[in-house]
Design an enzyme around this catalytic site. Sequence first.
Site, PDB file in Angstrom:
ATOM      1  CB  ALA A  66      -0.747   0.138   1.255  1.00 57.76           C
ATOM      2  CD  GLU A 114      -2.697  -7.398   2.869  1.00 58.90           C
ATOM      3  OE1 GLU A 114      -2.193  -6.226   2.328  1.00 58.90           O
ATOM      4  OE2 GLU A 114      -3.381  -7.381   3.912  1.00 58.90           O
ATOM      5  CD  GLU A 134       1.497  -5.461   5.937  1.00 58.02           C
ATOM      6  OE1 GLU A 134       2.060  -6.164   6.078  1.00 58.02           O
ATOM      7  OE2 GLU A 134       0.711  -5.154   4.784  1.00 58.02           O
TER       8      GLU A 134
HETATM    9  N1  COA Z   1       4.629   3.048  -0.676  1.00 56.39           N
HETATM   10  C1  COA Z   1       4.896   4.187  -1.271  1.00 56.39           C
HETATM   11  N2  COA Z   1       6.188   4.343  -1.835  1.00 56.39           N
HETATM   12  C2  COA Z   1       6.811   3.213  -2.110  1.00 56.39           C
HETATM   13  C3  COA Z   1       6.473   1.913  -1.498  1.00 56.39           C
HETATM   14  C4  COA Z   1       5.445   1.896  -0.735  1.00 56.39           C
HETATM   15  N3  COA Z   1       5.000   0.812  -0.253  1.00 56.39           N
HETATM   16  N4  COA Z   1       7.367   1.031  -1.741  1.00 56.39           N
HETATM   17  C5  COA Z   1       8.284   1.785  -2.592  1.00 56.39           C
HETATM   18  N5  COA Z   1       8.110   3.153  -2.823  1.00 56.39           N
HETATM   19  C6  COA Z   1       8.930   4.214  -3.465  1.00 56.39           C
HETATM   20  C7  COA Z   1      10.117   4.562  -2.648  1.00 56.39           C
HETATM   21  O1  COA Z   1       9.534   5.570  -1.620  1.00 56.39           O
HETATM   22  C8  COA Z   1      10.739   5.154  -3.576  1.00 56.39           C
HETATM   23  O2  COA Z   1      10.252   6.547  -3.998  1.00 56.39           O
HETATM   24  P1  COA Z   1      11.387   7.839  -4.425  1.00 56.39           P
HETATM   25  O3  COA Z   1      12.073   7.297  -5.385  1.00 56.39           O
HETATM   26  O4  COA Z   1      10.212   8.805  -4.616  1.00 56.39           O
HETATM   27  O5  COA Z   1      11.952   8.007  -3.178  1.00 56.39           O
HETATM   28  C9  COA Z   1      10.659   4.164  -4.820  1.00 56.39           C
HETATM   29  O6  COA Z   1       9.562   3.697  -4.660  1.00 56.39           O
HETATM   30  C10 COA Z   1      11.605   3.287  -4.893  1.00 56.39           C
HETATM   31  O7  COA Z   1      11.715   2.520  -3.776  1.00 56.39           O
HETATM   32  P2  COA Z   1      13.278   2.365  -2.827  1.00 56.39           P
HETATM   33  O8  COA Z   1      12.855   2.282  -1.521  1.00 56.39           O
HETATM   34  O9  COA Z   1      14.057   3.602  -3.347  1.00 56.39           O
HETATM   35  O10 COA Z   1      13.779   1.206  -3.531  1.00 56.39           O
HETATM   36  P3  COA Z   1      14.661   0.096  -2.768  1.00 56.39           P
HETATM   37  O11 COA Z   1      15.102  -0.767  -3.876  1.00 56.39           O
HETATM   38  O12 COA Z   1      15.774   0.907  -2.241  1.00 56.39           O
HETATM   39  O13 COA Z   1      13.830  -0.543  -1.788  1.00 56.39           O
HETATM   40  C11 COA Z   1      12.166  -1.635  -0.864  1.00 56.39           C
HETATM   41  C12 COA Z   1      12.921  -1.588  -2.069  1.00 56.39           C
HETATM   42  C13 COA Z   1      10.575  -2.755  -1.680  1.00 56.39           C
HETATM   43  C14 COA Z   1      12.798  -2.790  -0.050  1.00 56.39           C
HETATM   44  C15 COA Z   1      11.493  -0.682  -0.324  1.00 56.39           C
HETATM   45  O14 COA Z   1      10.920   0.131  -1.208  1.00 56.39           O
HETATM   46  C16 COA Z   1      10.497  -0.806   0.655  1.00 56.39           C
HETATM   47  O15 COA Z   1      10.953  -1.289   1.860  1.00 56.39           O
HETATM   48  N6  COA Z   1       8.995  -0.392   0.432  1.00 56.39           N
HETATM   49  C17 COA Z   1       8.167  -0.729   1.481  1.00 56.39           C
HETATM   50  C18 COA Z   1       7.612  -1.869   1.478  1.00 56.39           C
HETATM   51  C19 COA Z   1       6.512  -2.189   2.562  1.00 56.39           C
HETATM   52  O16 COA Z   1       6.869  -1.740   3.871  1.00 56.39           O
HETATM   53  N7  COA Z   1       5.287  -2.350   2.155  1.00 56.39           N
HETATM   54  C20 COA Z   1       4.296  -2.498   2.840  1.00 56.39           C
HETATM   55  C21 COA Z   1       3.521  -1.176   2.845  1.00 56.39           C
HETATM   56  S1  COA Z   1       2.093  -1.441   3.949  1.00 56.39           S
END
Ligand code: COA
Length: 260
Positions: A66, A114, A134
């Site tokens: 999300a 999900e 989460e």
């Molecule tokens: N919601 C909003 N934006 C997200 C996102 C999410 N769930 N997951 C990734 N993004 C965005 C990042 O903020 C980033 O945006 P920016 O370039 O404007 O800063 C872009 O997508 C790329 O992600 P980034 O984190 O830079 O890539 P990464 O390779 O370093 O890491 C992940 C990848 C998947 C490990 C990391 O993005 C992450 O942990 N995301 C969240 C996962 C999560 O907690 N999901 C559950 C949400 S309830």
Amino acid sequence: MAYRNLQISNRGAVHRITVNRPDKLNALNRETLNELTLAFTQAAQDDAVRVVVLAGAGEKAFVAGADIAEMNGYTPIQAQGFSRAGQHLMTTIERLGKPVIARVQGFALGGGMELAMACHLRVASDKARFGQPEINLGLIPGFGGTQRLLRLAGRAAALELCLLGTPVNAQRAYELGVVNRVVTPETLDETVDGLADQLAGAAPLAAAGILDCVLHGGETAIDQGLEFETQAFALAFSTDDMHEGTTAFLEKRKASFSGR
Ligand code: COA
């Protein structure tokens, strides 16, 4: 209809819906949830569609969850609406009445896992990662993750993934029963296309009956589930496809199913 966050394409009876926010790793904001619900509802109503493939744009993510930026400003009431919208989407997919395959090439985290679990089959690249992280945000899964993971993989796996919040690789997801196939990135599309083609050629009303029995019947006591199956089995005898399938077998030819 043009979507801002989705790409739609068709290959014969195979309908492909791609979440298209690669710069945000296809995170599910409210608009994307709404568009997905609309796209799946239209696919359900379109008789030309026999199977749906759900994918995420880019190499890196199926869906990374999300949209955290959007959730960060939510009030509890807005969060309630967001959870309901997400759950409505997942239920729409699960009850589509047509097989839905998730094509997972990268991160399937939080709402992305999900979403994959709401699909009927999951095909993953060996580079994919699945998780319910989460808890690391001070949150819990809100789009059905606690319930679908419990049902797919059991209590031990649901508690492990949700409490630890640590993603697992595709092989571990396969071992937990979350994923149906793990393949190399190079063979992901041919595997998904092969399964989709097989399902597109199957009798659609029989497929709908199987989905109904497994998804609804499986939520009831065994006697009710068995009765549900008997009624669905009997209903199949009212279809042209049952006549065609059994006759084709006896005539030693390939069946051609009309969906009637
Ligand atoms: N919601 C909003 N934006 C997200 C996102 C999410 N769930 N997951 C990734 N993004 C965005 C990042 O903020 C980033 O945006 P920016 O370039 O404007 O800063 C872009 O997508 C790329 O992600 P980034 O984190 O830079 O890539 P990464 O390779 O370093 O890491 C992940 C990848 C998947 C490990 C990391 O993005 C992450 O942990 N995301 C969240 C996962 C999560 O907690 N999901 C559950 C949400 S309830």
